[in-house]
Design a protein around this motif. Structure first.
Motif, PDB file in Angstrom:
ATOM      1  N   VAL A   1      18.114 -32.772 -11.669  1.00 40.84           N
ATOM      2  CA  VAL A   1      17.670 -31.518 -12.533  1.00 40.84           C
ATOM      3  C   VAL A   1      16.395 -31.265 -12.646  1.00 40.84           C
ATOM      4  O   VAL A   1      15.883 -30.067 -12.220  1.00 40.84           O
ATOM      5  N   VAL A   2      15.667 -32.085 -12.957  1.00 36.94           N
ATOM      6  CA  VAL A   2      13.997 -32.350 -12.964  1.00 36.94           C
ATOM      7  C   VAL A   2      13.550 -31.668 -11.372  1.00 36.94           C
ATOM      8  O   VAL A   2      12.741 -30.840 -11.387  1.00 36.94           O
ATOM      9  N   ALA A   3      14.095 -32.474 -10.655  1.00 38.78           N
ATOM     10  CA  ALA A   3      13.656 -32.032  -9.117  1.00 38.78           C
ATOM     11  C   ALA A   3      13.937 -30.592  -8.713  1.00 38.78           C
ATOM     12  O   ALA A   3      13.654 -30.051  -8.004  1.00 38.78           O
ATOM     13  N   TYR A   4      15.216 -30.385  -9.144  1.00 31.68           N
ATOM     14  CA  TYR A   4      15.804 -28.905  -8.792  1.00 31.68           C
ATOM     15  C   TYR A   4      14.643 -27.776  -9.212  1.00 31.68           C
ATOM     16  O   TYR A   4      14.288 -27.136  -8.546  1.00 31.68           O
ATOM     17  N   PHE A   5      14.293 -27.989 -10.394  1.00 29.60           N
ATOM     18  CA  PHE A   5      13.433 -26.861 -11.342  1.00 29.60           C
ATOM     19  C   PHE A   5      12.227 -27.158 -10.636  1.00 29.60           C
ATOM     20  O   PHE A   5      11.493 -26.165 -10.570  1.00 29.60           O
ATOM     21  N   THR A   6      11.708 -28.240 -10.443  1.00 28.47           N
ATOM     22  CA  THR A   6      10.464 -28.301  -9.811  1.00 28.47           C
ATOM     23  C   THR A   6      10.175 -27.882  -8.558  1.00 28.47           C
ATOM     24  O   THR A   6       9.193 -26.832  -8.132  1.00 28.47           O
ATOM     25  N   LEU A   7      11.303 -27.979  -7.600  1.00 28.16           N
ATOM     26  CA  LEU A   7      11.133 -27.437  -6.096  1.00 28.16           C
ATOM     27  C   LEU A   7      11.490 -25.797  -6.314  1.00 28.16           C
ATOM     28  O   LEU A   7      11.067 -25.296  -5.680  1.00 28.16           O
ATOM     29  N   ALA A   8      12.386 -25.421  -7.342  1.00 27.71           N
ATOM     30  CA  ALA A   8      12.357 -24.001  -7.380  1.00 27.71           C
ATOM     31  C   ALA A   8      11.164 -23.269  -7.809  1.00 27.71           C
ATOM     32  O   ALA A   8      10.769 -22.071  -7.185  1.00 27.71           O
ATOM     33  N   ALA A   9      10.299 -23.993  -8.532  1.00 30.88           N
ATOM     34  CA  ALA A   9       9.009 -23.418  -8.986  1.00 30.88           C
ATOM     35  C   ALA A   9       8.150 -23.338  -7.684  1.00 30.88           C
ATOM     36  O   ALA A   9       7.390 -22.181  -7.341  1.00 30.88           O
TER      37      ALA A   9
END
Length: 280
Positions: A32-40
């Protein structure tokens, strides 16, 4: 792998967790941390690659992001029904481990949050393959970035709803109550239907939706997706990787390789009937 927050422990049983526990687990999970980071990162790239700040170009890029959200239910349905529930992946040592991690383990123990979130090595390539060409067609490089971002944020929403569906918690909203009920039928009654998670439109279109347990017979493979003792004997790779054995039958029995099949003769042998008959 470094584990922080909720994941520093060892118990991830959703049936014993509160919503607060789930929120803490969700926002500290590496995927989830990776998804939000990549979304940013995706938002920043969409802005940087915007060809011109005109109303038409902005609309195209936004449309690319929305397109990812609209196509997601169809993509998930296809993956869930014809790949994750396929009886082909466990037949090769090259794909057995991936299939076990991506879906078999989740059906084996639906309340285990530790195997509920998707693995990045499967989710990220899938997102890229589906969304980047689609976004590029709609809005060029900026559109590709926006489409990828839309898919990442949709995945985050899906992951939270999915985990909440397995939580020992009655949702307040009727919509959430309904999707939870349909999803739990998929897990505990018959896996051959209700493939959606937050959206069951494709299920309805392809007639794989069912509303009550009476609509379909109880499935004997709801916990193992067809990978039972006989299949494990022929294709042992998933069973060998399953430390606690594999869950077989609708009653949830567990079985390990090189042990008797759970038929009447095996049960009799386990109870010592064979030795008793020999002595007689």
């Amino acid at each position: 792998m470094i584990r922080i927050g909720f994941w520093a422990g060892s118990k991830y049983n959703l049936s014993r967790m509160t919503m607060r526990d789930l929120v803490r687990a969700y926002f500290t999970h590496y995927a989830v941390v990776a998804y939000f980071t990549l979304a940013a990162v995706g938002v920043a790239l969409a802005v940087a690659w915007m060809p011109a700040w005109t109303a038409a170009e902005i609309a195209r890029v936004i449309a690319a992001g929305v397109a990812a959200m609209l196509v997601y239910p169809l993509v998930w349905y296809v993956l869930h029904r014809w790949i994750l529930h396929s009886r082909i992946a466990y037949r090769s040592p090259l794909t057995a481990k991936v299939w076990k991690r991506t879906h078999f383990d989740h059906h084996q123990d639906p309340h285990n949050l530790g195997v509920l979130f998707g693995a990045l090595y499967t989710t990220l390539p899938t997102i890229a393959i589906v969304t980047l060409p689609l976004g590029w067609l709609i809005g060029g490089a900026a559109g590709a970035a926006a489409c990828g971002t839309g898919a990442l944020l949709t995945t985050c929403f899906y992951e939270f709803c999915h985990s909440a569906q397995h939580l020992n918690y009655r949702p307040k909203r009727k919509w959430m109550q309904e999707i939870k009920r349909l999803h739990l039928l998929h897990h505990f009654h018959n896996e051959n239907g209700n493939y959606g998670i937050t959206n069951f439109v494709v299920d309805r279109l392809l007639r794989t939706d069912y509303d009550t347990a009476r609509a379909k017979p109880k499935s004997a493979t709801v916990f193992n997706l067809g990978y039972d003792e006989s299949m494990a004997t022929k294709y042992p790779w998933v069973a060998v990787l399953s430390r606690d054995g594999i869950r077989v039958g609708a009653d949830g029995r567990r079985w390990r390789p090189h042990t008797p099949h759970a038929n009447a003769d095996a049960v009799g042998a386990d109870l010592g009937y064979a030795e008793r008959d020999k002595a007689a």
